[in-house]
Design an enzyme around this catalytic site. Structure first.
Site, PDB file in Angstrom:
ATOM      1  N   HIS A   1       0.819  -1.212   0.000  1.00 12.64           N
ATOM      2  CA  HIS A   1       0.000   0.000   0.000  1.00 12.64           C
ATOM      3  C   HIS A   1       0.854   1.264   0.000  1.00 12.64           C
ATOM      4  CE1 HIS A   1      -3.507  -2.531   0.849  1.00 12.64           C
ATOM      5  NE2 HIS A   1      -2.751  -3.132   1.752  1.00 12.64           N
TER       6      HIS A   1
ATOM      7  N   SER B   1      17.082  15.807 -19.331  1.00 13.17           N
ATOM      8  CA  SER B   1      16.057  16.843 -19.308  1.00 13.17           C
ATOM      9  C   SER B   1      16.566  18.011 -20.132  1.00 13.17           C
ATOM     10  CB  SER B   1      15.778  17.285 -17.865  1.00 13.17           C
ATOM     11  OG  SER B   1      15.016  18.480 -17.843  1.00 13.17           O
TER      12      SER B   1
END
Length: 492
Positions: free
Chosen positions: A175, A300
Site C-alpha cells: 500500500h 532533461s
C-alpha cells in the site's frame, strides 16, 4: 499554405511504429505487414496446388516433378519489392487482393510445363480459405520468431538480475507504506515467474486453419470430385502447413484461437506494465541508479542533473496501446454475422500494430533494465530508518509463546500497535521494548539480534524456486515439411 507532407516521396510514415520506432519493430514486417500477408497467401496457394497434384486428388491430372514443385515454392520465396509492386498493379485491376494473388501465380506459370495446369491454382477455394491459413502462418511466425523470443530474453534478463540480487535486503511497501522487508531478487523473481507462466500458456494455443469452401461444406469440392475424401484432404493440408485443422466452420475460420492468443498476450502485457511501474518506483526511491549512456544523451532539456526513467515510461504507454488493441481484436474477431461478414478483414490488418507496440515495450524494458545499477546502500538506509517493521516479528513471537502457555504474552498485537503505529521507531527503542516484554531468553536474544535488513524470512531461498528453463519456443506444430514429388499416399 504549408507544403503537404502527403506528397513527399518516399511516403512519410503515419504511425510511429513505421517512423520513430521502426528499428525496434522491423522484424515484424516479415510476418505482419501487407506484403507478408500476400507472401503467405502465395505460400497457401502454391502448397494447395502441390498438395492436390501430389496426392492425385483430381483424376487424370499428372503428378508434379521435383523441378515443378521447386518452381511453385520459388514463387513466394522470390516475392520481393518488384513482386509487391506487380501484385499491387494487378490488384488495381481486379479490385480483389486474393484474386490478384491467383493471377500473380498464373503469370509465373506461363511458358513453363505448369501452364496447362494453371487452373488448378485456387481451385475449389473461397478467398477466406486462403486468408485464414495465411493469417495463421503469419501470426504463428510473428509469435514464434519475434515476439516470444523477445519475451524469453526479457524473462532471462529478469531471472539473472533476480539471482544476482537474491540476498540484497529491501524494504517492502505494501500500500505504499513501509512493510515486512524482502529482497530485491525475490521481488524480481516474482515478475520473472509470472511472465514465464504466461509464456508457457501460449503453447496451449494452437493456430487453427480450414480449407472447406464458401460456407464450410465442401460443396464445390464434392460436386467436382465426388470420389475424393475431402475432409481428409483438408485436414492433411492444414497440418502440412504446420497448423491445427478446424473441421467445423462457416465461410471463415472462427478466429477463436486468435482471441485466446491475444488475451494471453494482453495479460502478459499487463504484467509487464506492472513491472515497468514498479521499476519506475524503485528508481524514484533511489534503489537503482540509472546510467545516462543507457537511457539516452539528454535527461532533461532544462535540468541537466536528471536521468529520466524514459524506457519504463515508454514501455508503460506502449503496453497500454497494445493491450487496448489486443482486447479489441479478441472481442471483434469472435463474431461474424451468419456465415460471413467482412469485419474481420480490416480488424486483422491491425494485428501488426497490436504486436508491434508490445514488442516495442519489451525492447524498452530490456534497455531500461540494462541501464540500472543496484544501490544496496540506499536500500540499507531505508531499512535502518524503519525499525517499526519489526513489530510484526515481535508480536508473532509473542503470540506463539502465548498459545504455548508462556505468561505475560497477552495482547501482543495491541502492545506493538501502540509502540509502532504512526511512529518512527529506531533500533534502540525497539530493543528496549523487546527487553521489557519478559520473553524467555532464547526468544529475546533472537529478537534482539534481528534488524530490518535481516528480517527477510526465506526471501533469498525463494529465488531458487524460479524456473525459466524449457519455455515454449512455438505455438504448436513444426514448419512446412518437404513434399516428395513422387508422394502418392492417401490417393483419392
Amino acid at each position: 499554405m504549408p507544403h503537404s507532407f502527403a506528397d513527399i516521396t518516399p511516403p512519410i510514415a503515419l504511425t510511429p511504429l513505421d517512423g520513430r520506432y521502426r528499428a525496434q519493430v522491423a522484424p515484424l514486417v516479415d510476418h505482419l505487414s501487407e506484403a507478408a500477408l500476400n507472401r503467405a497467401r502465395l505460400v497457401v496457394e502454391t502448397e494447395w496446388m502441390i498438395h492436390l497434384l501430389s496426392r492425385s486428388v483430381i483424376p487424370q491430372l499428372r503428378a508434379l516433378t521435383a523441378d515443378e514443385i521447386a518452381l511453385l515454392r520459388s514463387i513466394p520465396e522470390e516475392f520481393d519489392a518488384d513482386g509487391i509492386a506487380e501484385h499491387a498493379a494487378i490488384e488495381r485491376e481486379t479490385v480483389h487482393d486474393v484474386k490478384a494473388v491467383e493471377y500473380y501465380i498464373k503469370r509465373r506459370l506461363q511458358g513453363t510445363s505448369l501452364e496447362p495446369l494453371a487452373e488448378v491454382v485456387h481451385i475449389y477455394c473461397t478467398s477466406e480459405d486462403v486468408n485464414n491459413l495465411a493469417y495463421a502462418l503469419m501470426i504463428k511466425g510473428a509469435v514464434d520468431d519475434v515476439w516470444l523470443p523477445a519475451l524469453h530474453e526479457l524473462i532471462g534478463d529478469l531471472a539473472s538480475l533476480a539471482r544476482e540480487t537474491a540476498s540484497v535486503p529491501m524494504l517492502s511497501r505494501t500500500h505504499g507504506q513501509a512493510a515486512t522487508p524482502t529482497t530485491l531478487g525475490k521481488e524480481l523473481a516474482v515478475f520473472a515467474h509470472r511472465l514465464a507462466r504466461q509464456a508457457r500458456r501460449l503453447v496451449h494455443t494452437h493456430a487453427l486453419g480450414k480449407i472447406n469452401g464458401a460456407t464450410g461444406t465442401y460443396a464445390a469440392h464434392q460436386v467436382s470430385v465426388p470420389t475424393a475424401d475431402w475432409q481428409e484432404i483438408s485436414r492433411s493440408f492444414v497440418e502440412h502447413l504446420g497448423l491445427t485443422w478446424n473441421p467445423l466452420t462457416t465461410q471463415i475460420e472462427s478466429h477463436d484461437w486468435q482471441a485466446e492468443l491475444y488475451a494471453d498476450m494482453a495479460r502478459t502485457g499487463r504484467i509487464l506494465h506492472n513491472l515497468a511501474t514498479d521499476m519506475w518506483t524503485y528508481i524514484s526511491l533511489g534503489y537503482f541508479r540509472q546510467r545516462l549512456s543507457a537511457q539516452g544523451g539528454t535527461g532533461s532539456s532544462t535540468m541537466p542533473h536528471k536521468v529520466n526513467p524514459i524506457r519504463f515510461e515508454n514501455a508503460e504507454a506502449n503496453l497500454e496501446i497494445s493491450g487496448a488493441l489486443l482486447d479489441v481484436l479478441s472481442q471483434t474477431l469472435v463474431t461474424s454475422r451468419l456465415q460471413r461478414d467482412l469485419t474481420d478483414s480490416t480488424t486483422q490488418r491491425n494485428i501488426g500494430p497490436a504486436v508491434g507496440h508490445s514488442l516495442l515495450a519489451i525492447s524498452n524494458i530490456r534497455k531500461g533494465l540494462s541501464g540500472l545499477d543496484v544501490d544496496a546502500d540506499a536500500m540499507a538506509r531505508d531499512l535502518d530508518a524503519n525499525w517499526e517493521v519489526l513489530g510484526e516479528a515481535v508480536q508473532s513471537v509473542m503470540r506463539t509463546l502465548g498459545v504455548q502457555g508462556t505468561p505475560g504474552m497477552e495482547n501482543p498485537y495491541e502492545r506493538l500497535k501502540e509502540l509502532t503505529r504512526g511512529h518512527r521507531v529506531d533500533g534502540e527503542a525497539m530493543r528496549d521494548f523487546i527487553r521489557d516484554l519478559g520473553l524467555p531468553s532464547a526468544e529475546q536474544e533472537r529478537l534482539l539480534a534481528l534488524t530490518p535488513a535481516t528480517y527477510i524470512g526465506l526471501a533469498e531461498q525463494l529465488v531458487d524456486q524460479l524456473d525459466v528453463s524449457e519455455l515454449p519456443v512455438s505455438l504448436g506444430a513444426p514448419r512446412i515439411p518437404e513434399v516428395s514429388p513422387t508422394s502418392r499416399e492417401g490417393q483419392a
